[in-house]
Design an enzyme around this catalytic site. Structure first.
Site: not given
Ligand code: NAP
Length: 288
Positions: A48, A92, A115
């Protein structure tokens, strides 16, 4: 047989995102909050960071020890929520079991939830509304199908896997696009009969080489979401130099199906690019 090449589509998206960012004098910023250590997470965060920096975004990695209290995590999220230089915040996954996953995800301001895992985003996807952000893997799958002009409306789609992160949002997004969707899981009986029925088969189970020749038929489009680090000698032989493998036995099905996304180089690169599409959209909205 058509290869659905995620790297080609990722590079196209990267070029578009670079241009969108250049229209501004500031840069979009993504904050990645990691709780505890995890080897796979470290690789994903590196990917990322690399992609984000390549398009001109700022990526800040906040690594918190596994014994950080939930309160401290929530207060870190709150701080980034109110920071006008931060446009997207992600947690994450996975996070330690001691945390209330939903409470942590819901602490992210909906406009920064790039997300798409917070309640507001999930509800918007469930209701088929455009508001909210779509989870990156789901968005990546849709973009891959769109790039290769694979029709969705009216098609039979089978999604194998029903996780919160991949299976369920992907099934819902395809339903919103007028596919007829069936979701299979570990208790599904006679899976090959079901998967053969699909026009588009999406597999997200984490079982390497799980989908074999008898699961597929001619003319199908196969999307392989699975990522498993290759370890055993047998797998090493089968996948040559590749270090990760998918849920689909590529060589066993390639002469039968119409199209397939490879692993590596299929959904993986699309997921990273799609996260940054969400980030750049969040940045544009927050700069309006
Ligand atoms: P997960 O949370 O472990 O879910 C796996 C799902 O597969 C579950 O719903 C499970 O069914 C189902 N399943 C397991 N064994 C099965 C079987 N034998 N037959 C039918 N269904 C079976 O995993 P996930 O987070 O969805 O991830 C799935 C895979 O995708 C993993 O390899 C992961 O690394 C990969 N992934 C890739 C990307 C990418 O960007 N390419 C992104 C995210 C994840 P039950 O619900 O009945 O247990």
């Amino acid at each position: 047989m058509l290869i659905l090449d995620g790297k080609v589509v990722r590079d196209k998206i990267a070029a578009e995102l670079r241009q969108r960012i250049l229209a501004f004098s500031s840069k979009p910023k993504l904050v990645i909050i990691q709780i505890g250590e995890n080897e796979e997470s470290a690789t994903y965060i590196q990917q990322k960071k690399r992609f984000g920096e390549s398009i001109g975004a700022v990526v800040e990695h906040v690594a918190l020890p596994a014994d950080t209290s939930e309160r401290d995590v929530l207060s870190a999220i709150k701080q980034y929520n109110s920071d006008s230089n931060t446009h997207g915040i992600i947690i994450q996954m996975p996070i330690p079991d001691s945390f209330d996953r939903d409470r942590v995800l819901d602490a992210i301001a909906p406009e920064k939830d790039v997300d798409g895992l917070g309640s507001a985003s999930v509800k918007a996807l469930w209701e088929g509304k455009r508001a909210g952000y779509m989870p990156a893997t789901t968005k990546g799958i849709l973009s891959l199908l769109e790039y290769y002009k694979i029709p969705i409306a009216g098609k039979n789609v089978v999604v194998v896997g029903r996780s919160f992160l991949v299976g369920k949002p992907t099934a819902q997004a395809l339903l919103n696009l007028d596919a007829t969707v069936t979701i299979a899981h570990s208790k599904t009986v006679n899976l090959p009969a079901l998967t053969q029925h699909a026009d588009i088969l999406i597999v997200a189970t984490g079982n390497p080489h799980f989908i074999q020749r008898d699961h597929v038929r001619a003319g199908q489009v196969i999307i392989d979401v699975g990522i498993t680090a290759v370890t055993g000698e047998k797998l090493d032989e089968e996948v040559g130099e590749r270090t990760i493998t998918g849920d689909v036995h590529f060589d066993a099905v390639k002469d039968t199906v119409h199209a397939i996304s490879p692993v590596p180089g299929g959904v993986g690169p699309m997921t990273v690019a799609s996260l940054f599409e969400n980030l750049v959209t969040a940045f544009e909205i927050q700069n309006r």
